[in-house]
Design a protein around this motif. Structure first.
Motif, short mmCIF file in Angstrom:
data_model
loop_
_atom_site.label_atom_id
_atom_site.label_comp_id
_atom_site.label_asym_id
_atom_site.label_seq_id
_atom_site.Cartn_x
_atom_site.Cartn_y
_atom_site.Cartn_z
N ILE A 32 0.82 -1.21 0.00
CA ILE A 32 0.00 0.00 0.00
C ILE A 32 0.86 1.26 0.00
O ILE A 32 0.61 2.21 -0.75
CB ILE A 32 -0.95 -0.02 1.23
N LYS A 35 2.36 2.13 -3.25
CA LYS A 35 1.44 2.79 -4.17
C LYS A 35 1.60 4.32 -4.10
O LYS A 35 1.39 5.02 -5.08
CB LYS A 35 0.00 2.38 -3.79
N ILE A 138 -7.08 4.55 0.82
CA ILE A 138 -7.25 3.19 1.37
C ILE A 138 -7.67 3.30 2.83
O ILE A 138 -7.06 4.06 3.60
CB ILE A 138 -5.90 2.42 1.30
N ARG A 194 -14.53 1.17 -4.39
CA ARG A 194 -14.08 0.50 -5.61
C ARG A 194 -13.81 -0.98 -5.34
O ARG A 194 -14.12 -1.85 -6.16
CB ARG A 194 -12.78 1.16 -6.09
N GLU A 206 -11.00 0.29 -0.74
CA GLU A 206 -10.38 1.26 -1.64
C GLU A 206 -11.48 2.21 -2.10
O GLU A 206 -12.55 1.77 -2.54
CB GLU A 206 -9.78 0.51 -2.83
N LYS A 207 -11.20 3.50 -2.03
CA LYS A 207 -12.23 4.48 -2.38
C LYS A 207 -12.02 5.03 -3.79
O LYS A 207 -10.90 5.35 -4.18
CB LYS A 207 -12.20 5.63 -1.38
#
Ligand SMILES: C[S@@+](CC[C@H](N)C(=O)[O-])C[C@H]1O[C@@H](n2cnc3c(N)ncnc32)[C@H](O)[C@@H]1O
Length: 269
Positions: A32, A35, A138, A194, A206-207
């Motif tokens: 994460i 990312k 996240i 999402r 996850e948005k």
């Protein structure tokens, strides 16, 4: 700045603030934070305790990234510095959550490692996911094993647990496809989650701003799917039922009918 959580752990000085996380969380956090590599981000962690995890977030982010902690213990204020701000209060207190939500701003990563009480986890998620998590962000809820613990009001498939609540959100993510729901009836969850990932003791959301699913069609058809007979053991019967969609759907819905009919139409060798 470390990019590798295992490296961070291997090099963690023994006199540093204590950190305690399940091993499986570690790999996940590595992916994460990767990312957001080289981006200045904002991280919120509910549950600070000794401050060890704040050290981890600092190590995994750029020097200009900001970390906000929230804890019921006033002693956790000692971990404030130029990169870290701590809010002291009870995550079970709706007014406190609203104050933090209004004051703390937006975040790229939100981690709930606080009380682990399922209804606190849910209320905190409902507040911060919608109001404080950026698109592309996240939201992590740690230690969801309490959803199975009786002394936290949990139990296997016990309604009201955070795990059960999260399972209902799987249906919300797929609500666009439901035949009973009209597109305009999809919920805010449908429009903003999402993806949901379930790991041992951890749920991750996850948005993103989601719209009704659309197919992307490219290229030419290589098989005439409209006239081609259905292949396989059920091909014969499904082809004969081609014009009777109701019967085809009946067969698709019933493993028993499927087995029964596929035996009946077995062709001689
Ligand atoms: C598991 S510890 C956090 C550990 C830390 N995140 C780490 O990984 O090193 C949980 C923390 O949540 C705090 N806490 C417990 N109940 C809380 C509540 N209702 N509101 C806010 N914080 C709470 C506790 O004081 C404790 O410091």
């Amino acid at each position: 700045m470390f990019q590798n959580v295992k490296e961070f752990i291997a090099n963690y000085p023994t006199e540093s603030p204590k950190i305690r996380k399940y091993e499986n969380y570690i790999d996940f956090y590595e992916s994460i934070f990767l990312k957001f590599k080289n981006q200045d981000i904002r991280v919120l962690e509910i549950g600070v305790q000794h401050g060890g995890s704040l050290e981890l977030w600092k190590a995994l982010t750029t020097p200009s990234s900001q970390i906000v902690g929230l804890d019921i213990l006033p002693q956790t204020k000692q971990h404030e510095d130029e990169r870290v701000r701590i809010f002291v209060g009870d995550q079970g207190d709706e007014r406190f959550l609203t104050n933090v939500s209004n004051e703390a701003g937006e975040f790229d990563i939100i981690i709930d490692d606080g009380s682990h009480i399922p209804f606190h986890q849910k209320a905190t998620f409902e507040k911060f996911f919608f109001e404080n998590l950026r698109d592309g962000g996240i939201y992590v809820v740690e230690d969801c094993h309490t959803s199975y613990w009786r002394d936290y009001g949990g139990g296997l498939r016990k309604s009201g647990s955070f795990i059960e609540f999260s399972k209902t959100l799987v249906d919300e993510v797929n609500a666009w496809h439901g035949q009973r729901k009209k597109a305009e009836e999809v919920s805010n969850y449908t429009k903003q989650i999402r993806a949901i990932r379930f790991e041992s003791s951890m749920v991750i959301f996850e948005k993103a701003q989601m719209t009704a699913p659309k197919n992307i069609e490219l290229g030419v058809e290589t098989i005439d799917v409209k006239t081609l007979p259905v292949a396989g053991s059920m091909g014969g019967i499904m082809n004969r039922l081609r014009k009777v969609e109701f019967l085809r759907s009946l067969v698709r819905r019933s493993p028993f009918l499927w087995r029964l009919m596929s035996k009946q139409i077995r062709r001689p060798d």
